[in-house]
Write an enzyme that holds these catalytic residues in place. Structure first.
Site, mmCIF file in Angstrom:
data_model
loop_
_atom_site.group_PDB
_atom_site.id
_atom_site.type_symbol
_atom_site.label_atom_id
_atom_site.label_comp_id
_atom_site.label_asym_id
_atom_site.label_seq_id
_atom_site.Cartn_x
_atom_site.Cartn_y
_atom_site.Cartn_z
ATOM 1 N N THR A 98 0.842 -1.202 0.000
ATOM 2 C CA THR A 98 0.000 0.000 0.000
ATOM 3 C C THR A 98 0.873 1.245 0.000
ATOM 4 O O THR A 98 2.080 1.174 0.223
ATOM 5 C CB THR A 98 -0.909 0.060 1.245
ATOM 6 O OG1 THR A 98 -0.095 0.317 2.389
ATOM 7 C CG2 THR A 98 -1.679 -1.234 1.445
ATOM 8 N N CYS A 99 0.242 2.393 -0.220
ATOM 9 C CA CYS A 99 0.990 3.655 -0.248
ATOM 10 C C CYS A 99 1.168 4.256 1.141
ATOM 11 O O CYS A 99 1.636 5.380 1.278
ATOM 12 C CB CYS A 99 0.298 4.646 -1.170
ATOM 13 S SG CYS A 99 0.249 4.040 -2.850
ATOM 14 N N ASP A 100 0.782 3.512 2.181
ATOM 15 C CA ASP A 100 0.907 4.027 3.536
ATOM 16 C C ASP A 100 2.283 3.684 4.109
ATOM 17 O O ASP A 100 2.767 2.560 3.950
ATOM 18 C CB ASP A 100 -0.192 3.402 4.409
ATOM 19 C CG ASP A 100 -0.275 4.052 5.775
ATOM 20 O OD1 ASP A 100 0.695 4.724 6.177
ATOM 21 O OD2 ASP A 100 -1.297 3.870 6.443
#
Ligand SMILES: *Cc1c(COP(=O)(O)O)cnc(C)c1O
Length: 398
Positions: free
Chosen positions: A338-340
């Site tokens: 994910t982009c987190d």
């Protein structure tokens, strides 16, 4: 080409290297199905169930669905003669759809809506848990057909999840609930507790069993109806990266404490993690890499929001290995898809130089992993491949 894919000879010691057979399985499964993958081996589910049954003779085991509510697990355990511990209508629907007889189930969520109670009763499950009078009074309309366990609280700071922080009451509260139940005509069947998930020391069970035994005697001495059941909950430990006691040794003092109970008392347990944790292996692929502040970062197609959710919710320290073996290992970081930025699986793991497409394997991924995974960033959860659901069967994709 079925048979056992996951090769566990020793369950109580960290066991992170892969056998030759496992390496072959990992490679062929990844090329056949793609990644991320979870390999669920029903033979290990059976093996764990049998090991705990043997370690707790006379104790009726109710598998708690929560850590891995998967139909192949339920079917395999049903065949073994297991009972089931349910906590939601979703779990009821799953066992009902697989033909689990309701007499083999208990509902142990301490806090319920009226609809939850109705759903359980219409399935045929009539054993419930309460830990306060407000909850007890929800059973007034159903008093002619329910059996109630009162959940006690025994705090435990040393576990992954101290389940007595949120639920359970003290002995004096239990007595008050029993008097109220007597006045309302609700049958109190017995006591239950959960010493906390991944409890490393059997003393916690012994203390709780002894306290319940004392309470059962007090109940009789003050003229309340005798209790017939003690439910010792789940919490039995498995080996992630730290050694644990073999299960028979772990259960020895527990059996000793149980032997002090009046002979008429029926004993139940609600194991979850112990039954399923070793049964699943995860396979992820390296999809990209970077050098950041002197470390090799590898970005995988599974992470914290996916199968590794247990790193957030469960504090588990999964044994992670790379299929590629190198002469030299480097401090590396494994990150999820994910982009987190919190989506990091391991900040400091020694790995050889990896290439995109290399496979990363993690053991002990059966409990509180896929069950708590999300599809955050709209990234699909890992696919589960079921092995050995029937003896000598073919692989099934679920
Ligand atoms: C979660 C839970 C279990 C299973 O606990 P494990 O630690 O996974 O064995 C059993 N009973 C209840 C009531 C639970 O909430």
């Amino acid at each position: 080409m079925a048979q056992t894919a996951l090769d566990y000879s020793v369950f109580s010691k960290p066991y992170s290297s892969l056998s030759l057979k496992e390496r072959q399985w990992v490679k062929s499964s990844a090329s056949q199905y793609g990644t991320p993958l979870l390999l669920l081996d029903c033979n290990i589910v059976r093996q764990q169930y049998r090991a705990l049954s043997a370690a707790l003779p006379g104790v009726i085991l109710h598998f708690a669905l929560k850590p891995l509510p998967h139909e192949s697990v339920v079917r395999s355990l049903l065949e073994e003669g297991a009972n089931f511990d349910l906590a939601s209508t979703g779990e009821i629907d799953l066992v009902a759809s697989l033909g689990v007889p309701p007499e083999q189930t208990i509902h142990t969520h301490p806090i319920k809506k009226d609809k939850d109670i109705q759903d359980a009763l219409s399935y045929g499950c009539n054993v419930f848990v309460v830990d306060n009078i407000n909850e007890l009074e929800k059973f007034i309309p159903y008093r002619d057909r329910v059996q109630i366990l009162i959940r006690l609280s025994f705090r435990n700071a040393d576990v992954f999840a101290d389940l007595s922080k949120k639920f359970g009451c003290q002995s004096d509260d239990a007595i008050r609930i029993m008097f109220r139940a007597k006045a309302l005509g609700i049958y109190i069947k017995g006591l239950s507790f959960h010493v906390g998930s991944q409890t490393m020391n059997p003393k916690k069970y012994v203390e709780a069993i002894n306290a319940c035994n004392a309470l059962m005697q007090r109940v009789v001495s003050i003229g309340l109806p005798a209790l017939s059941t003690l439910d010792i909950g789940g919490g039995f430990p498995v080996c992630y990266s730290k050694e644990v006691m073999p299960i028979d040794e772990f259960c020895r003092p527990i059996n000793q404490a149980l032997s002090q109970l009046p002979e008429t008392v029926m004993v139940l347990a609600e194991p979850g993690r112990f039954i399923v944790a070793p049964s699943v292996m995860s396979i992820a692929s390296v999809v990209g890499q970077a050098q950041r502040e002197g470390k090799h970062w590898y970005y995988l197609d599974d992470g914290i929001y996916g199968s590794f959710s247990g790193l957030m919710f469960d504090d588990a320290d999964y044994p992670i290995v790379s299929l590629r073996e190198g002469i030299k290992n480097y401090p590396s970081v494994l990150a999820g898809p994910t982009c987190d930025s919190i989506d990091v699986i391991s900040e400091n793991i020694l790995l050889p130089k990896l290439k995109n497409g290399d496979l990363i394997v993690s053991r002990m991924m059966g409990a509180y992993t896929s069950a708590t995974s999300t599809d955050f960033n709209f990234i699909k959860r890992a696919q589960t491949i079921v092995l050995n659901e029937q003896k000598g069967d073919e692989i099934q994709v679920v």
